[in-house]
Design a protein around this motif. Structure first.
Motif, PDB file in Angstrom:
ATOM      1  N   ASP A  80       0.856  -1.176   0.000  1.00  0.00           N
ATOM      2  CA  ASP A  80       0.000   0.000   0.000  1.00  0.00           C
ATOM      3  C   ASP A  80       0.898   1.235   0.000  1.00  0.00           C
ATOM      4  OD1 ASP A  80      -1.603   2.212   0.716  1.00  0.00           O
ATOM      5  OD2 ASP A  80      -2.991   0.932   1.822  1.00  0.00           O
ATOM      6  N   GLU A  81       0.991   1.906  -1.147  1.00  0.00           N
ATOM      7  CA  GLU A  81       1.865   3.078  -1.269  1.00  0.00           C
ATOM      8  C   GLU A  81       1.472   4.199  -0.325  1.00  0.00           C
ATOM      9  OE1 GLU A  81       3.521   4.654  -4.976  1.00  0.00           O
ATOM     10  OE2 GLU A  81       2.577   2.931  -5.944  1.00  0.00           O
ATOM     11  N   GLU A  82       0.188   4.358  -0.043  1.00  0.00           N
ATOM     12  CA  GLU A  82      -0.267   5.454   0.818  1.00  0.00           C
ATOM     13  C   GLU A  82       0.181   5.274   2.261  1.00  0.00           C
ATOM     14  OE1 GLU A  82      -4.389   6.442   0.532  1.00  0.00           O
ATOM     15  OE2 GLU A  82      -4.332   6.516  -1.655  1.00  0.00           O
ATOM     16  N   THR A  83       0.130   4.032   2.772  1.00  0.00           N
ATOM     17  CA  THR A  83       0.488   3.794   4.172  1.00  0.00           C
ATOM     18  C   THR A  83       1.913   3.270   4.337  1.00  0.00           C
ATOM     19  OG1 THR A  83      -0.295   1.498   4.145  1.00  0.00           O
ATOM     20  CG2 THR A  83      -1.914   3.217   4.713  1.00  0.00           C
ATOM     21  N   GLY A  84       2.518   2.776   3.254  1.00  0.00           N
ATOM     22  CA  GLY A  84       3.847   2.183   3.337  1.00  0.00           C
ATOM     23  C   GLY A  84       3.834   0.781   3.918  1.00  0.00           C
TER      24      GLY A  84
END
Length: 90
Positions: free
Chosen positions: A20-24
């Motif tokens: 998940d790129e948004e949360t890492g």
């Protein structure tokens, strides 16, 4: 091979790897169930990856996931705190 992901032992087998790129957050998934998760950081690559790659480190007698790279990506997804120590300072 068996591998530890953020302190969780993941037995050898076939898994899905989701990022998940948004949360890492990186998740290791088997049969729709998350079996291990880890926070990550992105590192730039000099060129796009040809295929999916796994990076691991040996800590004592344990294999630990250090990071993954998805095919076609110009970034490496590295585990933020994989527990491997390269220095003797604690």
């Amino acid at each position: 091979s068996d591998i530890k992901v953020n302190g969780t032992l993941v037995k050898k087998g076939t898994y899905d790897v989701k990022f998940d790129e948004e949360t890492g957050q990186l998740a290791i998934v088997k049969n729709g169930k998350i079996v291990a998760e880890a926070m990550t950081r992105l590192e730039n690559r000099s060129k796009k990856a040809n295929d999916f790659q796994i990076r691991s480190v040996t800590n004592g007698n344990e294999l630990q996931l250090a990071g993954v790279t998805f095919g076609g990506s110009d970034k490496d997804v590295m585990i933020a705190n994989n527990g491997a120590s390269t220095s003797g300072n604690n």
